[in-house]
Design a protein around this motif. Structure first.
Motif, PDB file in Angstrom:
ATOM      1  N   GLY A 320       0.834  -1.210   0.000  1.00  0.00           N
ATOM      2  CA  GLY A 320       0.000   0.000   0.000  1.00  0.00           C
ATOM      3  C   GLY A 320       0.861   1.249   0.000  1.00  0.00           C
ATOM      4  N   LEU A 321       0.193   2.404  -0.106  1.00  0.00           N
ATOM      5  CA  LEU A 321       0.952   3.671  -0.143  1.00  0.00           C
ATOM      6  C   LEU A 321       1.695   3.906   1.170  1.00  0.00           C
ATOM      7  CD1 LEU A 321      -1.649   5.998  -1.904  1.00  0.00           C
ATOM      8  CD2 LEU A 321       0.538   5.237  -2.858  1.00  0.00           C
ATOM      9  N   GLN A 322       1.064   3.541   2.293  1.00  0.00           N
ATOM     10  CA  GLN A 322       1.703   3.818   3.588  1.00  0.00           C
ATOM     11  C   GLN A 322       3.001   3.049   3.770  1.00  0.00           C
ATOM     12  OE1 GLN A 322      -1.744   3.115   6.078  1.00  0.00           O
ATOM     13  NE2 GLN A 322      -1.494   5.145   7.016  1.00  0.00           N
ATOM     14  N   ASN A 323       2.959   1.727   3.518  1.00  0.00           N
ATOM     15  CA  ASN A 323       4.211   0.973   3.722  1.00  0.00           C
ATOM     16  C   ASN A 323       5.230   1.216   2.609  1.00  0.00           C
ATOM     17  OD1 ASN A 323       2.742  -0.703   1.996  1.00  0.00           O
ATOM     18  ND2 ASN A 323       2.684  -2.450   3.399  1.00  0.00           N
ATOM     19  N   LEU A 324       4.734   1.672   1.442  1.00  0.00           N
ATOM     20  CA  LEU A 324       5.684   2.049   0.387  1.00  0.00           C
ATOM     21  C   LEU A 324       6.464   3.302   0.834  1.00  0.00           C
ATOM     22  CD1 LEU A 324       6.953   2.085  -2.429  1.00  0.00           C
ATOM     23  CD2 LEU A 324       4.850   3.075  -3.324  1.00  0.00           C
ATOM     24  N   ALA A 325       5.730   4.300   1.337  1.00  0.00           N
ATOM     25  CA  ALA A 325       6.391   5.525   1.819  1.00  0.00           C
ATOM     26  C   ALA A 325       7.355   5.189   2.949  1.00  0.00           C
ATOM     27  CB  ALA A 325       5.347   6.538   2.289  1.00  0.00           C
ATOM     28  N   SER A 326       6.896   4.348   3.855  1.00  0.00           N
ATOM     29  CA  SER A 326       7.706   4.035   5.026  1.00  0.00           C
ATOM     30  C   SER A 326       8.989   3.275   4.656  1.00  0.00           C
ATOM     31  CB  SER A 326       6.819   3.278   6.011  1.00  0.00           C
ATOM     32  OG  SER A 326       7.550   2.452   6.800  1.00  0.00           O
ATOM     33  N   CYS A 327       8.918   2.344   3.690  1.00  0.00           N
ATOM     34  CA  CYS A 327      10.154   1.607   3.354  1.00  0.00           C
ATOM     35  C   CYS A 327      11.179   2.544   2.711  1.00  0.00           C
ATOM     36  CB  CYS A 327       9.863   0.356   2.522  1.00  0.00           C
ATOM     37  SG  CYS A 327       9.653   0.576   0.775  1.00  0.00           S
ATOM     38  N   LEU A 328      10.697   3.523   1.948  1.00  0.00           N
ATOM     39  CA  LEU A 328      11.651   4.468   1.338  1.00  0.00           C
ATOM     40  C   LEU A 328      12.236   5.425   2.391  1.00  0.00           C
ATOM     41  CD1 LEU A 328       9.747   5.281  -1.954  1.00  0.00           C
ATOM     42  CD2 LEU A 328      12.154   4.620  -1.864  1.00  0.00           C
ATOM     43  N   LYS A 329      11.359   5.870   3.282  1.00  0.00           N
ATOM     44  CA  LYS A 329      11.783   6.858   4.295  1.00  0.00           C
ATOM     45  C   LYS A 329      12.739   6.243   5.308  1.00  0.00           C
ATOM     46  CE  LYS A 329       8.398   8.582   6.631  1.00  0.00           C
ATOM     47  NZ  LYS A 329       7.132   9.233   6.864  1.00  0.00           N
ATOM     48  N   ASN A 330      12.408   5.025   5.750  1.00  0.00           N
ATOM     49  CA  ASN A 330      13.175   4.420   6.846  1.00  0.00           C
ATOM     50  C   ASN A 330      14.145   3.342   6.377  1.00  0.00           C
ATOM     51  OD1 ASN A 330      11.546   5.969   8.614  1.00  0.00           O
ATOM     52  ND2 ASN A 330       9.934   4.434   8.390  1.00  0.00           N
ATOM     53  N   LYS A 331      14.216   3.145   5.055  1.00  0.00           N
ATOM     54  CA  LYS A 331      15.078   2.101   4.481  1.00  0.00           C
ATOM     55  C   LYS A 331      14.801   0.743   5.136  1.00  0.00           C
ATOM     56  CE  LYS A 331      17.655   3.746   1.176  1.00  0.00           C
ATOM     57  NZ  LYS A 331      18.213   4.971   1.099  1.00  0.00           N
ATOM     58  N   THR A 332      13.513   0.455   5.307  1.00  0.00           N
ATOM     59  CA  THR A 332      13.137  -0.856   5.853  1.00  0.00           C
ATOM     60  C   THR A 332      12.753  -1.757   4.683  1.00  0.00           C
ATOM     61  OG1 THR A 332      10.922   0.028   6.136  1.00  0.00           O
ATOM     62  CG2 THR A 332      12.326  -0.025   8.091  1.00  0.00           C
ATOM     63  N   GLY A 333      12.534  -3.025   4.968  1.00  0.00           N
ATOM     64  CA  GLY A 333      12.092  -3.957   3.930  1.00  0.00           C
ATOM     65  C   GLY A 333      13.145  -4.186   2.872  1.00  0.00           C
ATOM     66  N   GLU A 334      14.420  -4.148   3.278  1.00  0.00           N
ATOM     67  CA  GLU A 334      15.468  -4.402   2.277  1.00  0.00           C
ATOM     68  C   GLU A 334      15.562  -5.907   1.979  1.00  0.00           C
ATOM     69  OE1 GLU A 334      19.370  -2.716   2.899  1.00  0.00           O
ATOM     70  OE2 GLU A 334      20.045  -3.533   0.970  1.00  0.00           O
ATOM     71  N   VAL A 335      15.587  -6.255   0.703  1.00  0.00           N
ATOM     72  CA  VAL A 335      15.687  -7.663   0.291  1.00  0.00           C
ATOM     73  C   VAL A 335      17.160  -8.036   0.235  1.00  0.00           C
ATOM     74  CG1 VAL A 335      15.152  -9.340  -1.526  1.00  0.00           C
ATOM     75  CG2 VAL A 335      13.591  -7.420  -1.097  1.00  0.00           C
ATOM     76  N   LEU A 336      17.518  -9.083   0.949  1.00  0.00           N
ATOM     77  CA  LEU A 336      18.909  -9.564   0.942  1.00  0.00           C
ATOM     78  C   LEU A 336      18.918 -11.036   0.552  1.00  0.00           C
ATOM     79  CD1 LEU A 336      20.016  -7.906   4.306  1.00  0.00           C
ATOM     80  CD2 LEU A 336      20.593  -7.109   2.008  1.00  0.00           C
ATOM     81  N   VAL A 337      19.896 -11.420  -0.235  1.00  0.00           N
ATOM     82  CA  VAL A 337      20.008 -12.832  -0.643  1.00  0.00           C
ATOM     83  C   VAL A 337      21.446 -13.282  -0.401  1.00  0.00           C
ATOM     84  CG1 VAL A 337      19.803 -14.462  -2.578  1.00  0.00           C
ATOM     85  CG2 VAL A 337      18.220 -12.529  -2.422  1.00  0.00           C
ATOM     86  N   ASP A 338      21.585 -14.431   0.217  1.00  0.00           N
ATOM     87  CA  ASP A 338      22.911 -15.008   0.471  1.00  0.00           C
ATOM     88  C   ASP A 338      23.696 -15.095  -0.859  1.00  0.00           C
ATOM     89  OD1 ASP A 338      24.666 -16.921   2.266  1.00  0.00           O
ATOM     90  OD2 ASP A 338      24.391 -17.929   0.329  1.00  0.00           O
ATOM     91  N   GLU A 339      24.967 -14.672  -0.825  1.00  0.00           N
ATOM     92  CA  GLU A 339      25.750 -14.547  -2.059  1.00  0.00           C
ATOM     93  C   GLU A 339      25.976 -15.906  -2.766  1.00  0.00           C
ATOM     94  OE1 GLU A 339      26.167 -12.045  -3.784  1.00  0.00           O
ATOM     95  OE2 GLU A 339      27.889 -12.379  -5.074  1.00  0.00           O
ATOM     96  N   THR A 340      26.189 -16.966  -1.982  1.00  0.00           N
ATOM     97  CA  THR A 340      26.385 -18.284  -2.611  1.00  0.00           C
ATOM     98  C   THR A 340      25.111 -18.721  -3.327  1.00  0.00           C
ATOM     99  OG1 THR A 340      27.711 -18.771  -0.662  1.00  0.00           O
ATOM    100  CG2 THR A 340      27.274 -20.612  -2.133  1.00  0.00           C
ATOM    101  N   VAL A 341      23.975 -18.516  -2.667  1.00  0.00           N
ATOM    102  CA  VAL A 341      22.684 -18.866  -3.268  1.00  0.00           C
ATOM    103  C   VAL A 341      22.471 -18.005  -4.514  1.00  0.00           C
ATOM    104  CG1 VAL A 341      20.179 -18.775  -2.897  1.00  0.00           C
ATOM    105  CG2 VAL A 341      21.671 -19.572  -1.062  1.00  0.00           C
ATOM    106  N   ARG A 342      22.750 -16.724  -4.393  1.00  0.00           N
ATOM    107  CA  ARG A 342      22.536 -15.793  -5.508  1.00  0.00           C
ATOM    108  C   ARG A 342      23.324 -16.227  -6.749  1.00  0.00           C
ATOM    109  NH1 ARG A 342      24.240 -11.441  -8.379  1.00  0.00           N
ATOM    110  NH2 ARG A 342      26.354 -11.512  -7.533  1.00  0.00           N
TER     111      ARG A 342
END
Ligand code: 13P
Ligand code: SF4
Length: 364
Positions: A320-342
């Motif tokens: 939604g718009l609220q959590n979209l704004a919040s992830c950009l503002k607070n740099k939350t919800g970052e997707v990380l993938v283990d390098e070997t798996v990647r």
């Protein structure tokens, strides 16, 4: 003398345990849908998001099933709204520093694996997919190990770990072409996880595959008998079906294909009415491209049962718009993938994109 398992027997090996099925159902029921907002709040959030995107050189990569406000915002700000194949292609080619994936987890992971140098954010990292949940990597690896002479083809709706086991990754936008290509090389195929998509591909290509028995909780609900009745009520309407739907629903379709193919059908076909068997988030783009055409949601309930997902993915609805704004503002919800798996998964992802670009299925 040891007997070789026939493909039919091996198919059963991949059945999903009942406990996992009920866990998936519970997670779908518990998924917190983004809260509805009034027009003033929407306008305020959109202004804020636009400024944040600009300041961070960020782009939105959204799926056709997410809320219309997110789709329009992606388009207004130089991002994209697309099927899962074009989402992957767009993210890989983007020169943005940050990609915000509005969709479900596997889409965010795919973007990160293709662009490790970029920050990939999602409004809610818990937005998952029943196909991904229904194919745990360790169990799938054990299944593949039992059949070492098979080429492993997995649908994009899987975890990074499952993709790391695969020889090929496909989406509904390229699965027919890729499986045909593998068949022409005389290889045997393990297919995971969607049973209905696998069934449709077998019928279309004439190849028999060892199949995992996952399903999409949204498309699995479309009902044949009720769809036949709806067709009688609207005899001139064309029926558009996503191939994650059951075989008897697909059998009633005029067009079967990825979200992009279904949208294109509404735009280009002569008909004035369409019965659509896929997530209703797609209606936003269909209506935008063909404003005068009538769109009907294919039935998901029958006399005995009420619908559960009711043609709307509970995990797509978390964006939604609220959590979209919040992830950009607070740099939350970052997707990380283990390098070997990647690095393992990247081989099959790169192969999929290269094949799709050469086949003209996505832009080069
Ligand atoms: P598409 O690749 O057709 O957009 O489908 C993705 C999906 O999750 C359908 O349920
Ligand atoms: Fe997964 Fe189905 Fe949702 Fe698509 S609609 S993301 S396949 S649960």
């Amino acid at each position: 003398m040891s007997q070789k398992k026939s493909p039919k027997i091996a198919k059963k090996v991949s059945d999903i345990p009942v406990q996992l099925e009920s866990r998936i159902e519970q997670l779908a029921l518990d998924a917190p849908c983004a809260l509805p907002l009034n027009d003033a709040d929407k306008a305020m959030l959109k202004t804020e998001i636009k400024a944040l995107l600009k300041a961070q050189n960020a782009q939105i990569v959204a799926h056709f099933y997410v809320d219309a406000d997110l789709q329009s915002l992606a388009e207004e700000t130089g991002g994209v709204v697309a099927d899962s194949l074009e989402m992957a292609n767009f993210g890989a080619k983007s020169t943005a520093d940050t990609i915000v994936v509005c969709g479900v987890r596997f889409m965010g992971e795919t973007a990160k694996m293709l662009s490790p140098e970029k920050t990939v954010l999602m409004p809610d990292l818990d937005a998952t997919c029943s196909l991904d949940l229904g194919c745990p990597a360790d169990e799938f690896a054990a299944f593949c190990a039992e059949h070492p002479d098979y080429t492993v083809v997995v649908y994009a709706n899987t975890s990074a770990e499952v993709k790391a086991i695969a020889d090929w990754v496909v989406t509904s936008g390229n699965a027919l072409q890729i499986v045909t290509h593998i068949k022409e090389q005389g290889q045997k195929i393990i297919w995971a996880p969607d049973r209905h998509l696998g069934d449709w591909i077998e019928k279309e290509t004439g190849i028999e595959m060892l199949r995992w028995q996952g399903h999409c909780i949204v498309h699995d609900e479309f009902k044949t008998f009720e769809l036949e009745a709806m067709k009688k009520e609207h005899p001139n309407a064309k029926v558009l079906v996503h191939p994650e739907s059951p075989a008897d629903v697909i059998a009633l379709a005029d067009v079967v294909g990825s979200t992009k193919i279904l949208i294109n059908a509404v735009k280009t076909m002569d008909a004035q009415a369409f019965i659509v068997a896929t997530d209703l988030g797609i209606f936003y783009k269909m209506q935008q491209l063909a404003p005068n055409k009538k769109l009907l949601v294919a039935p998901t309930a029958d006399k005995e049962t009420a619908c559960k997902s009711c043609a709307h993915c509970p995990w797509m609805a978390m964006n939604g718009l609220q959590n979209l704004a919040s992830c950009l503002k607070n740099k939350t919800g970052e997707v990380l993938v283990d390098e070997t798996v990647r690095l393992k998964a990247l081989k099959s992802l790169d192969k999929m994109l290269e094949f799709s670009r050469n086949a003209g299925l996505v832009k080069k």
